[in-house]
Scaffold this motif. Structure first.
Motif, PDB file in Angstrom:
ATOM      1  N   UNK A  37       0.873  -1.172   0.000  1.00  0.00           N
ATOM      2  CA  UNK A  37       0.000   0.000   0.000  1.00  0.00           C
ATOM      3  C   UNK A  37       0.909   1.219   0.000  1.00  0.00           C
ATOM      4  N   UNK A  38       0.880   1.943  -1.129  1.00  0.00           N
ATOM      5  CA  UNK A  38       1.720   3.127  -1.265  1.00  0.00           C
ATOM      6  C   UNK A  38       1.014   4.150  -2.150  1.00  0.00           C
ATOM      7  N   UNK A  39       1.740   5.171  -2.544  1.00  0.00           N
ATOM      8  CA  UNK A  39       1.166   6.240  -3.356  1.00  0.00           C
ATOM      9  C   UNK A  39       0.497   5.699  -4.625  1.00  0.00           C
ATOM     10  N   UNK A  40       1.120   4.720  -5.254  1.00  0.00           N
ATOM     11  CA  UNK A  40       0.600   4.168  -6.505  1.00  0.00           C
ATOM     12  C   UNK A  40      -0.673   3.350  -6.321  1.00  0.00           C
ATOM     13  N   UNK A  41      -0.894   2.796  -5.143  1.00  0.00           N
ATOM     14  CA  UNK A  41      -2.064   1.940  -4.923  1.00  0.00           C
ATOM     15  C   UNK A  41      -3.136   2.599  -4.056  1.00  0.00           C
ATOM     16  N   UNK A  46      -8.735   3.226  -1.830  1.00  0.00           N
ATOM     17  CA  UNK A  46      -9.832   4.184  -1.597  1.00  0.00           C
ATOM     18  C   UNK A  46     -11.131   3.678  -2.223  1.00  0.00           C
ATOM     19  N   UNK A  47     -11.052   3.186  -3.466  1.00  0.00           N
ATOM     20  CA  UNK A  47     -12.241   2.650  -4.142  1.00  0.00           C
ATOM     21  C   UNK A  47     -12.793   1.427  -3.412  1.00  0.00           C
ATOM     22  N   UNK A  48     -11.914   0.575  -2.909  1.00  0.00           N
ATOM     23  CA  UNK A  48     -12.351  -0.637  -2.208  1.00  0.00           C
ATOM     24  C   UNK A  48     -13.071  -0.314  -0.900  1.00  0.00           C
ATOM     25  N   UNK A  74      -2.138   5.047   5.419  1.00  0.00           N
ATOM     26  CA  UNK A  74      -2.622   5.642   6.673  1.00  0.00           C
ATOM     27  C   UNK A  74      -3.706   6.675   6.364  1.00  0.00           C
ATOM     28  N   UNK A  75      -3.428   7.546   5.398  1.00  0.00           N
ATOM     29  CA  UNK A  75      -4.395   8.595   5.047  1.00  0.00           C
ATOM     30  C   UNK A  75      -5.709   8.003   4.538  1.00  0.00           C
ATOM     31  N   UNK A  76      -5.637   6.965   3.721  1.00  0.00           N
ATOM     32  CA  UNK A  76      -6.855   6.332   3.205  1.00  0.00           C
ATOM     33  C   UNK A  76      -7.646   5.707   4.354  1.00  0.00           C
TER      34      UNK A  76
END
Length: 125
Positions: A37-41, A46-48, A74-76
């Motif tokens: 889980x990083x910037x690219x994912x 978020x969609x999930x 963390x933000x998501x």
């Protein structure tokens, strides 16, 4: 999944290094993640976790197969927790590995979002 009656796969998605499978069991959305889980994912995650059309959403995120998480995750999770709580529901994180749990603990997410050691614990009230 032996923890409860599976009611079907809602969504299966893989973006880059993150795989997401969303199912439902006993009225709880279970989002199983594998990879990083990083910037690219972040958008995939978020969609999930999107619950805009759900009343009193209950979500368990299975982190057993997550090998890395940065501040994007963390933000998501914080945003999803806020949204779900405002809708009268809850979000739980299940079975984070040592590295992911360390990240959650260092920034205090484990004090805000309910983290359980196993998926079974996260699915029980």
């Amino acid at each position: 999944m032996a923890e409860g009656k599976k009611t079907g796969v809602e969504r299966a998605e893989q973006t880059g290094r993150l795989s997401v499978v969303a199912t439902a069991t006993g009225g709880i959305r279970v989002v199983s993640l594998a990879g990083e889980i990083d910037h690219d994912s972040g958008d995939t995650l978020r969609r999930a976790l999107d619950t805009r059309d759900t009343r009193r959403p209950r979500i368990v995120v299975d982190l057993r197969q997550v090998t890395f998480m940065d501040s994007s995750g963390i933000n998501v999770f914080i945003a999803a927790h806020r949204t779900v709580s405002e809708a009268g529901g809850w979000l739980r994180l299940a079975a984070p590995g040592k590295a992911v749990m360390r990240t959650l603990s260092l920034v205090g997410v484990d004090a805000v979002i309910d983290c359980r050691e196993t998926l079974r614990q996260a699915l029980s009230d």
